[in-house]
Design a protein around this motif. Structure first.
Motif, PDB file in Angstrom:
ATOM      1  N   CYS A 138     -11.603  -1.304  -1.661  1.00 15.67           N
ATOM      2  CA  CYS A 138     -10.346  -0.874  -2.273  1.00 15.67           C
ATOM      3  C   CYS A 138     -10.124   0.598  -1.909  1.00 15.67           C
ATOM      4  O   CYS A 138     -10.523   1.506  -2.641  1.00 15.67           O
ATOM      5  N   MET A 139      -9.497   0.836  -0.758  1.00 17.56           N
ATOM      6  CA  MET A 139      -9.348   2.195  -0.250  1.00 17.56           C
ATOM      7  C   MET A 139      -8.089   2.879  -0.744  1.00 17.56           C
ATOM      8  O   MET A 139      -7.975   4.102  -0.684  1.00 17.56           O
ATOM      9  N   ASP A 140      -7.110   2.099  -1.224  1.00 23.10           N
ATOM     10  CA  ASP A 140      -5.845   2.638  -1.726  1.00 23.10           C
ATOM     11  C   ASP A 140      -5.307   1.720  -2.807  1.00 23.10           C
ATOM     12  O   ASP A 140      -5.675   0.541  -2.881  1.00 23.10           O
ATOM     13  N   GLU A 141      -4.412   2.262  -3.623  1.00 23.64           N
ATOM     14  CA  GLU A 141      -3.655   1.436  -4.564  1.00 23.64           C
ATOM     15  C   GLU A 141      -2.443   0.911  -3.810  1.00 23.64           C
ATOM     16  O   GLU A 141      -1.337   1.453  -3.865  1.00 23.64           O
ATOM     17  N   LEU A 142      -2.651  -0.179  -3.057  1.00 25.67           N
ATOM     18  CA  LEU A 142      -1.619  -0.658  -2.143  1.00 25.67           C
ATOM     19  C   LEU A 142      -0.365  -1.110  -2.879  1.00 25.67           C
ATOM     20  O   LEU A 142       0.741  -1.041  -2.330  1.00 25.67           O
ATOM     21  N   SER A 143      -0.503  -1.565  -4.115  1.00 24.44           N
ATOM     22  CA  SER A 143       0.659  -2.035  -4.863  1.00 24.44           C
ATOM     23  C   SER A 143       1.641  -0.913  -5.178  1.00 24.44           C
ATOM     24  O   SER A 143       2.807  -1.170  -5.482  1.00 24.44           O
ATOM     25  N   ALA A 144       1.188   0.348  -5.103  1.00 28.95           N
ATOM     26  CA  ALA A 144       2.054   1.487  -5.391  1.00 28.95           C
ATOM     27  C   ALA A 144       2.793   1.987  -4.161  1.00 28.95           C
ATOM     28  O   ALA A 144       3.652   2.863  -4.272  1.00 28.95           O
ATOM     29  N   PHE A 145       2.480   1.425  -2.987  1.00 29.73           N
ATOM     30  CA  PHE A 145       3.118   1.891  -1.756  1.00 29.73           C
ATOM     31  C   PHE A 145       4.515   1.298  -1.624  1.00 29.73           C
ATOM     32  O   PHE A 145       4.806   0.211  -2.148  1.00 29.73           O
ATOM     33  N   HIS A 147       7.516  -0.733  -0.270  1.00 34.03           N
ATOM     34  CA  HIS A 147       7.628  -2.050   0.358  1.00 34.03           C
ATOM     35  C   HIS A 147       6.366  -2.891   0.165  1.00 34.03           C
ATOM     36  O   HIS A 147       6.053  -3.756   0.998  1.00 34.03           O
ATOM     37  N   ALA A 148       5.626  -2.669  -0.912  1.00 32.11           N
ATOM     38  CA  ALA A 148       4.431  -3.475  -1.178  1.00 32.11           C
ATOM     39  C   ALA A 148       4.834  -4.934  -1.399  1.00 32.11           C
ATOM     40  O   ALA A 148       5.836  -5.216  -2.074  1.00 32.11           O
ATOM     41  N   PRO A 149       4.080  -5.883  -0.837  1.00 31.31           N
ATOM     42  CA  PRO A 149       4.419  -7.302  -1.021  1.00 31.31           C
ATOM     43  C   PRO A 149       4.388  -7.709  -2.487  1.00 31.31           C
ATOM     44  O   PRO A 149       3.555  -7.214  -3.273  1.00 31.31           O
ATOM     45  N   ALA A 150       5.263  -8.627  -2.863  1.00 33.81           N
ATOM     46  CA  ALA A 150       5.389  -9.038  -4.255  1.00 33.81           C
ATOM     47  C   ALA A 150       4.106  -9.679  -4.782  1.00 33.81           C
ATOM     48  O   ALA A 150       3.779  -9.540  -5.964  1.00 33.81           O
ATOM     49  N   ARG A 151       3.358 -10.372  -3.922  1.00 32.34           N
ATOM     50  CA  ARG A 151       2.168 -11.113  -4.369  1.00 32.34           C
ATOM     51  C   ARG A 151       0.899 -10.270  -4.350  1.00 32.34           C
ATOM     52  O   ARG A 151      -0.186 -10.784  -4.654  1.00 32.34           O
ATOM     53  N   LEU A 152       0.999  -9.007  -4.000  1.00 40.17           N
ATOM     54  CA  LEU A 152      -0.205  -8.199  -3.801  1.00 40.17           C
ATOM     55  C   LEU A 152      -1.086  -8.144  -5.048  1.00 40.17           C
ATOM     56  O   LEU A 152      -2.301  -8.344  -4.980  1.00 40.17           O
ATOM     57  N   THR A 153      -0.488  -7.873  -6.202  1.00 39.73           N
ATOM     58  CA  THR A 153      -1.282  -7.756  -7.433  1.00 39.73           C
ATOM     59  C   THR A 153      -1.951  -9.075  -7.789  1.00 39.73           C
ATOM     60  O   THR A 153      -3.138  -9.115  -8.158  1.00 39.73           O
ATOM     61  N   GLU A 154      -1.206 -10.170  -7.658  1.00 43.71           N
ATOM     62  CA  GLU A 154      -1.765 -11.500  -7.946  1.00 43.71           C
ATOM     63  C   GLU A 154      -2.949 -11.806  -7.037  1.00 43.71           C
ATOM     64  O   GLU A 154      -4.005 -12.285  -7.487  1.00 43.71           O
ATOM     65  N   LEU A 155      -2.801 -11.503  -5.747  1.00 42.07           N
ATOM     66  CA  LEU A 155      -3.870 -11.795  -4.800  1.00 42.07           C
ATOM     67  C   LEU A 155      -5.071 -10.880  -4.993  1.00 42.07           C
ATOM     68  O   LEU A 155      -6.213 -11.292  -4.745  1.00 42.07           O
ATOM     69  N   GLU A 156      -4.833  -9.664  -5.471  1.00 42.98           N
ATOM     70  CA  GLU A 156      -5.976  -8.801  -5.759  1.00 42.98           C
ATOM     71  C   GLU A 156      -6.796  -9.362  -6.917  1.00 42.98           C
ATOM     72  O   GLU A 156      -8.025  -9.296  -6.907  1.00 42.98           O
ATOM     73  N   HIS A 157      -6.125  -9.909  -7.927  1.00 43.32           N
ATOM     74  CA  HIS A 157      -6.863 -10.547  -9.031  1.00 43.32           C
ATOM     75  C   HIS A 157      -7.754 -11.669  -8.486  1.00 43.32           C
ATOM     76  O   HIS A 157      -8.914 -11.818  -8.902  1.00 43.32           O
ATOM     77  N   GLU A 158      -7.219 -12.468  -7.564  1.00 40.13           N
ATOM     78  CA  GLU A 158      -8.000 -13.556  -6.981  1.00 40.13           C
ATOM     79  C   GLU A 158      -9.172 -13.006  -6.165  1.00 40.13           C
ATOM     80  O   GLU A 158     -10.286 -13.547  -6.217  1.00 40.13           O
TER      81      GLU A 158
END
Length: 385
Positions: A138-145, A147-158
């Motif tokens: 986990c090198m960055d909080e990608l969800s805060a960038f 144009h972050a993809p909508a599913r990013l947070t869900e997939l990180e949980h998985e």
């Protein structure tokens, strides 16, 4: 210069022969030939012990079918680039990548498969793989960038549910992920000390910097929404004699929004190998990051690189910068334009006696090398696989 990838190479191209080493399959949101940073630093070193396959995000082209390009970019490192037909929907993109990856993996003689994720988005096409170990860096909080993809947070949980170990690139990320996983290790970005220490000695002046007057205050890295453009403009306007050099690609923002003043010099992207020569020509190094959601969790790689080069650093009060460097005397902090300028004035004064900077930083960075970081990673992998 790295060789150019040749399009249309066989999707069945196997890895170079090895002594039955494990395959480390790395999924990255950053391209190998982009700015040289954490993914390249880690994978080029881990390739001493593992065969690294670096799977990049796809390119979309006017083509009839999908193909996986392969390129050997360093000893032990093979980059895999999916080239997909334009116009595919999300499900088709995932399925095309899954098929390309499975086809490439089929002829490999695997003793063990290690799955390394820099991006949770790769879960859409790789979740079926049974790796001996799953690693989430986990090198960055990608969800805060932007144009972050909508599913990013869900997939990180998985991904967190599957991961055997999580590495966090900064204190803020580590603190956040320890609440969501039981095996999280703080591994801040390191530094290639010998590489950047070249800036402490006189270097041949890069031609595009040679004609820029002094004093020079410089930045290298990606130029995107994380930079405080208003701060840069205020710095340039209020100190017109200072020359501000910015090296790096402009990404995710319109270049037309960049402030344009006579003492702001945008030199574009430069190879990693050339950065010490540019750094050697600066009095002060800058980290003018905006204080917003996209920088809340960042732990800038460039901070120890600047310090290894013997340059005082001026930064906005990024949390991980304060946690890691504040108080050592070589990293000065300014939150507002006036504070940032005052910090830069102090840094310029400090730069007149560079031995003071070296004394302040050498004890700090001696344990920050990428080699030391990779040793810790290898220990975690070998203890758990």
């Amino acid at each position: 210069m790295k060789p150019e990838r040749q399009p249309g190479q066989s999707p069945l191209t196997p890895l170079p022969p090895s002594s039955a080493r494990p395959l480390l399959l790395c999924f990255s949101h950053l391209r190998w030939n982009f700015v040289w940073q954490r993914p390249q630093q880690l994978m080029s070193r881990l390739a001493r012990d593992y065969d690294v396959a670096f799977f990049e995000e796809p390119l979309f082209e006017e083509r009839p079918d999908a193909v996986l390009d392969t390129q050997t970019v360093a000893e032990g490192v093979t980059v895999l680039l999916p080239r997909l037909p334009a116009g595919l929907d999300e499900a088709q993109v995932a399925e095309a990548q899954r098929q390309l990856l499975d086809t490439w993996l089929a002829p490999q003689s695997l003793t063990s498969l290690l799955l390394w994720y820099f991006t949770p988005m790769s879960m859409t096409f790789s979740v079926h793989l049974q790796g001996q170990m799953v690693i989430f860096d986990c090198m960055d909080e990608l969800s805060a960038f932007r144009h972050a993809p909508a599913r990013l947070t869900e997939l990180e949980h998985e991904l967190l549910a599957r991961a055997d170990v999580v590495f966090a690139g900064g204190y803020s990320l580590w603190k956040s992920r320890t609440q969501r996983h039981g095996n999280v290790h703080l591994l801040p970005s390191g530094v290639d000390i010998a590489h950047f220490a070249k800036a402490r000695e006189a270097q041949p002046e890069p031609p595009d910097q040679a004609g820029i007057a002094r004093p020079r205050l410089g930045y290298f890295g990606v130029i995107d929404e994380r930079l405080d453009l208003a701060l840069l403009e205020a710095l340039a306007r209020q100190r017109p004699a200072w020359q501000i050099v910015l090296i790096g690609p402009v990404v995710k923002i319109d270049p037309a929004t960049l402030p344009r003043l006579a003492n702001l010099h945008y030199l574009g992207a430069r190879p990693y190998a050339e950065l010490p020569a540019y750094l050697a020509g600066w009095e002060v190094a800058l980290m003018p990051f905006a204080m917003n959601e996209s920088t809340r969790f960042i732990s800038p790689t460039k901070a120890p690189e600047y310090l290894a080069g013997g340059r005082p650093v001026v930064s906005t009060p990024i949390h991980d910068v304060l946690n890691r460097f504040d108080g050592n005397g070589a990293v000065l902090i300014g939150a507002t334009p006036d504070e940032f300028i005052a910090a830069a004035e102090a840094a310029l004064q400090l730069a007149r006696e560079p031995w003071q900077v070296v004394e302040k930083v050498d004890s700090l960075i001696k344990n920050m090398s990428w080699d030391s970081t990779c040793e810790l990673i290898r220990e975690q992998i070998e203890c758990q696989r």
